[in-house]
Design an enzyme around this catalytic site. Structure first.
Site, PDB file in Angstrom:
ATOM      1  N   GLY A 226      12.678  37.926  15.530  1.00 48.14           N
ATOM      2  CA  GLY A 226      12.484  38.899  16.598  1.00 48.14           C
ATOM      3  C   GLY A 226      11.946  38.314  17.887  1.00 48.14           C
ATOM      4  O   GLY A 226      12.354  38.699  18.982  1.00 48.14           O
ATOM      5  N   LYS A 227      11.038  37.349  17.767  1.00 48.43           N
ATOM      6  CA  LYS A 227      10.453  36.760  18.980  1.00 48.43           C
ATOM      7  C   LYS A 227      11.464  35.876  19.707  1.00 48.43           C
ATOM      8  O   LYS A 227      11.504  35.842  20.935  1.00 48.43           O
ATOM      9  CB  LYS A 227       9.183  35.986  18.617  1.00 48.43           C
ATOM     10  CG  LYS A 227       8.043  36.908  18.176  1.00 48.43           C
ATOM     11  CD  LYS A 227       6.783  36.128  17.845  1.00 48.43           C
ATOM     12  CE  LYS A 227       5.612  37.084  17.576  1.00 48.43           C
ATOM     13  NZ  LYS A 227       5.840  37.926  16.393  1.00 48.43           N
ATOM     14  N   ASP A 243      12.359  28.327   9.136  1.00 47.28           N
ATOM     15  CA  ASP A 243      11.320  28.987   8.350  1.00 47.28           C
ATOM     16  C   ASP A 243      11.165  28.242   7.029  1.00 47.28           C
ATOM     17  O   ASP A 243      12.159  27.754   6.461  1.00 47.28           O
ATOM     18  CB  ASP A 243      11.674  30.459   8.085  1.00 47.28           C
ATOM     19  CG  ASP A 243      10.455  31.268   7.674  1.00 47.28           C
ATOM     20  OD1 ASP A 243       9.905  31.983   8.531  1.00 47.28           O
ATOM     21  OD2 ASP A 243      10.035  31.183   6.496  1.00 47.28           O
ATOM     22  N   ASP A 283       4.588  31.412  15.072  1.00 47.01           N
ATOM     23  CA  ASP A 283       4.047  32.723  14.695  1.00 47.01           C
ATOM     24  C   ASP A 283       3.669  32.595  13.222  1.00 47.01           C
ATOM     25  O   ASP A 283       4.441  32.927  12.333  1.00 47.01           O
ATOM     26  CB  ASP A 283       5.097  33.806  14.918  1.00 47.01           C
ATOM     27  CG  ASP A 283       4.573  35.196  14.601  1.00 47.01           C
ATOM     28  OD1 ASP A 283       3.337  35.366  14.596  1.00 47.01           O
ATOM     29  OD2 ASP A 283       5.380  36.102  14.343  1.00 47.01           O
ATOM     30  N   CYS A 336      -0.587  37.772  13.959  1.00 47.72           N
ATOM     31  CA  CYS A 336      -0.675  39.234  13.986  1.00 47.72           C
ATOM     32  C   CYS A 336      -2.085  39.650  13.580  1.00 47.72           C
ATOM     33  O   CYS A 336      -2.287  40.737  13.035  1.00 47.72           O
ATOM     34  CB  CYS A 336       0.341  39.852  13.027  1.00 47.72           C
ATOM     35  SG  CYS A 336       2.047  39.441  13.407  1.00 47.72           S
TER      36      CYS A 336
END
Length: 347
Positions: A226-227, A243, A283, A336
């Site tokens: 998403g980022k 990832d 992230d 987050c």
């Protein structure tokens, strides 16, 4: 409510909420989509306010928590716990008199006791306000792909499909959905890449980054990407994603195609020895404490030992990612989390 009580009992016994809800739905073929949504809403709101509802209901059980939830709305649970048709059984004499307003900090703030201290160390005078904010449901937030449409055009597209949305100040691409949220996944605006589901905080973080045209950008802990897609909507660059668990990226290629951008997926072997990226975004895995409105059971699962494991992993990821940044390039770290141990202490 009766179904929510049964699901909550399983969750309180240690079963993940999503798994418990899925099992209930499979065994309740009679339940329509609105019923399933209502049960889910009851369960997740109960988990957001688990300690305070348990105080009000007099027991940390599915039934006690739901009684507390009703009392929190200034409603007499006896009007709903009637035993009629599918309603929960009537209150016992003990249940009528059990329960009291929460007084201890952890009960008032709906946090484990050790996290009350961590919140205060991190946020100071804002700690209680943050904890209270996590007790309510998060809004549905969309990111408008401004390469395809501006906000006004996106709002009109959504309106044609029965979805109402309005801009929100947190990011210039963000819309809050006020009605019709369950129609988003099937809408043309979503299918054609005009909008994506993305929290405002993530949009704001990506909006804060600037890139030189033609930059090589690696999203090192990409997940669903998403980022990367948020950055790609604003910048012309070459995009890469990695990832540690490649399966997390399975939806990235179709999402990128909808958004009209190209993202190259990379394995660990592809990255070895290549310090060629102008920007590497990390992230990192974290407690998710900033997202507990959406995933409330996580705050009851998190333990101090797990937080220590996460901070160690975050440092290891930063060290590996830093080796991939070209001389003069940029390493970006995001979480987050609102906890100092996962953020400021990394500097």
């Amino acid at each position: 409510m009766a179904a929510a009580i049964a699901v909550l009992d399983q969750v309180l016994d240690g079963q993940p909420a999503e798994q418990s809800l899925t099992r209930w739905a499979r065994g309740a073929r009679y339940a329509g989509s609105k019923d399933r949504a209502a049960v889910r809403d009851h369960v997740f709101q109960a988990l957001r306010c688990l300690r305070s509802y348990a105080c009000l209901g007099g027991a940390r059980t599915g039934r006690g928590v739901m009684i507390g939830a009703i009392r929190a709305e200034d409603t007499d649970p006896e009007t709903l716990f009637t035993g009629e048709v599918h309603a929960p059984a009537p209150l016992t004499p003990e249940e009528r008199t059990a329960g009291a307003p929460p007084e201890a900090d952890g009960d008032r703030l709906d946090l484990p006791d050790w996290l009350v201290t961590a919140f205060r160390e991190t946020l100071g005078n804002e700690a209680e306000a943050a904890a209270h904010a996590l007790r309510s449901r998060a809004p549905v937030t969309l990111r408008v792909n401004i390469r395809l449409k501006n906000l006004s055009q996106a709002i009109e597209f959504l309106k044609e499909e029965g979805i109402s949305a309005h801009p929100v100040d947190i990011a210039p691409t963000a819309l809050i959905v006020s009605s019709g949220a369950r129609r988003i996944a099937g809408s043309a605006a979503y299918r054609d890449g005009i909008v994506e589901l993305q929290d405002g905080s993530s949009q704001a973080a990506m909006h804060a980054l600037t890139l030189a045209p033609g930059s090589r950008v690696l999203d090192y802990c990409a997940g669903g990407g998403g980022k990367t897609l948020a950055l790609a909507a604003r910048h012309d660059a070459t995009w890469f994603a990695h990832d540690a668990e490649p399966a997390r990226m399975k939806d990235l290629p179709p999402r990128a195609a909808r958004a009209g951008c190209d993202v190259t997926l990379l394995s660990a072997a592809d990255l070895a020895g290549h310090a060629t990226y102008d920007l590497v975004l990390c992230d990192v895995p974290c407690s998710g404490s900033g997202t507990w409105r959406r995933a409330p059971e996580a705050k009851w699962r998190l333990a101090p030992g797990r937080l220590s494991e996460l901070t160690k992993l975050q440092t290891e990821i930063l060290e590996r990612a830093a080796a991939l940044v070209r001389p003069g390039g940029t390493l970006v770290y995001t979480t987050c989390s609102i906890l100092r141990a996962e953020n400021e202490e990394k500097t």
